[in-house]
Motif scaffolding. Sequence first.
Motif, PDB file in Angstrom:
ATOM      1  N   ASP A   1      -4.976   6.382   0.062  1.00 39.20           N
ATOM      2  CA  ASP A   1      -4.123   5.188   0.080  1.00 39.20           C
ATOM      3  C   ASP A   1      -4.508   4.269  -1.082  1.00 39.20           C
ATOM      4  O   ASP A   1      -5.695   4.138  -1.424  1.00 39.20           O
ATOM      5  N   TYR A   2      -3.483   3.584  -1.629  1.00 37.86           N
ATOM      6  CA  TYR A   2      -3.702   2.775  -2.833  1.00 37.86           C
ATOM      7  C   TYR A   2      -2.872   1.496  -2.723  1.00 37.86           C
ATOM      8  O   TYR A   2      -1.673   1.540  -2.397  1.00 37.86           O
ATOM      9  N   THR A   3      -3.496   0.335  -2.969  1.00 37.90           N
ATOM     10  CA  THR A   3      -2.791  -0.946  -2.979  1.00 37.90           C
ATOM     11  C   THR A   3      -2.340  -1.270  -4.393  1.00 37.90           C
ATOM     12  O   THR A   3      -3.167  -1.353  -5.309  1.00 37.90           O
TER      13      THR A   3
ATOM     14  N   THR B   1       0.846  -1.204   0.000  1.00 33.75           N
ATOM     15  CA  THR B   1       0.000   0.000   0.000  1.00 33.75           C
ATOM     16  C   THR B   1       0.878   1.249   0.000  1.00 33.75           C
ATOM     17  O   THR B   1       1.814   1.345   0.804  1.00 33.75           O
TER      18      THR B   1
ATOM     19  N   ILE C   1     -10.404   4.725  -6.868  1.00 33.83           N
ATOM     20  CA  ILE C   1      -9.597   4.241  -5.741  1.00 33.83           C
ATOM     21  C   ILE C   1     -10.223   4.719  -4.447  1.00 33.83           C
ATOM     22  O   ILE C   1     -10.559   3.945  -3.564  1.00 33.83           O
ATOM     23  N   ASN C   2     -10.372   6.037  -4.343  1.00 33.93           N
ATOM     24  CA  ASN C   2     -11.017   6.658  -3.181  1.00 33.93           C
ATOM     25  C   ASN C   2     -11.072   8.158  -3.430  1.00 33.93           C
ATOM     26  O   ASN C   2     -10.442   8.684  -4.358  1.00 33.93           O
TER      27      ASN C   2
ATOM     28  N   ILE D   1      -2.385   6.799 -12.670  1.00 35.27           N
ATOM     29  CA  ILE D   1      -3.392   7.404 -11.794  1.00 35.27           C
ATOM     30  C   ILE D   1      -4.041   8.583 -12.510  1.00 35.27           C
ATOM     31  O   ILE D   1      -3.362   9.415 -13.154  1.00 35.27           O
TER      32      ILE D   1
ATOM     33  N   ARG E   1       0.758   5.725  -0.431  1.00 36.26           N
ATOM     34  CA  ARG E   1      -0.108   6.898  -0.289  1.00 36.26           C
ATOM     35  C   ARG E   1       0.147   7.836  -1.466  1.00 36.26           C
ATOM     36  O   ARG E   1       1.305   8.149  -1.793  1.00 36.26           O
TER      37      ARG E   1
ATOM     38  N   SER F   1      -7.855   4.513 -10.795  1.00 39.71           N
ATOM     39  CA  SER F   1      -6.903   3.647 -11.500  1.00 39.71           C
ATOM     40  C   SER F   1      -7.665   3.097 -12.695  1.00 39.71           C
ATOM     41  O   SER F   1      -8.528   2.229 -12.549  1.00 39.71           O
TER      42      SER F   1
END
Length: 394
Positions: free
Chosen positions: A68-70, A20, A48-49, A79, A22, A43
Amino acid sequence: MSIKSSDIRFSNDTFVAGETVRIYIRVRNLGDTDISGYIGFYSGSELINSSQVVTLVADGAYEEVWVDYTIPHSPSFNIRALVKGTSPQDTNSSNDEILTPLYSIIVDDDGDGVDDETDNCLNVSNTSQTDTDGDGAGDACDSDDDNDRLSDSVEDELGTDPIDSDTDNDGYSDADDKYPLDSSKHEEVVVLDLIPVLVQEVIPELFNDDQDSGNGADQIEEESELQAQDQDLESQTALERSSGSVLHVSPNASFVYTRENWKTYAFQSLAHLSTYSVLSWDFSDGSLSSLESVSHEFPSYGTYQVTLRLTDEQGVIHEDIQELTISFFHLSNPFVQIILGLLMVLLIVSIFTTVRTRVGKEAGNKEEIRNEVMEVKAVKKIKSVAKKKTKTKK
């Protein structure tokens, strides 16, 4: 609200699949009116959020938002960031969206920072990628770091160097050296029995009588063999006496073993030193040994296969496998001790309860007898008083 692709950054510079990170981006209000809003991070087409809502004063300083991104298990990613939810409505949408270039992804299942494509230990963390013997398997996952045909665990047991195939530097590999810690010798000294040689070669020349000397040689050689058999029997008897247990022989008669206690056995190889170059024990519980005589304690009850592997000078491997079953029910087993302890406690409680019940019954019986006696005495007393009253009236 305005965003630029040069204002996006990540908490890590290396992107490892499954980890993960950021994602940060700076936001600024270029207008002449205070404004609030947030940034959506994507993505591809998947959200993502969304960031936290920020309020920006007109033509003011930058604010930084993040999500935050996995990292996905794919070759690469990029992105897309989009200004959303502005209040009042953003009148200039030309700077509301940015798209990053593609970023390469490292697949690193063991988390050592080395791409699986080049990692010499895929499932064991091995940051240094050390490969002493150059066989393509890193030392962290190579059972024989110096490639001398002796596993690292066996070398630890022998005291030899697991990353040096010739510990004593005498020119002979540790596997071929009978004395791997002594550079002055490498072969085992074998004392030969010269009596048959003397009988067959010297005595015939002295007497010059082939028939008689031959008979004498046969007789002496036979006596020598009988003496050796007697010594073997005495040795076997000594083994049985020393162990105090029954001596068992493996299926191929390559080794003998005795049981020392619940899960500990003693093993002795019967192979002659001059007939093999490498000896190894495998106890099927993760333990190995290269000693001719070894005492081994198994981890727990169960069935195990003890394997003796002998490698001769031609590299042929001979195996002898003995299956051992260690029973759960043994007084040395802590679980059996606990079970027996609980049974003893239950037995004591049962005896105590029985005795207490019996004593209670006896006490109850005594109380009943006492009450009956008291009742009889009371009746007698009443009758006596009544009788006296009757006499007084008369």
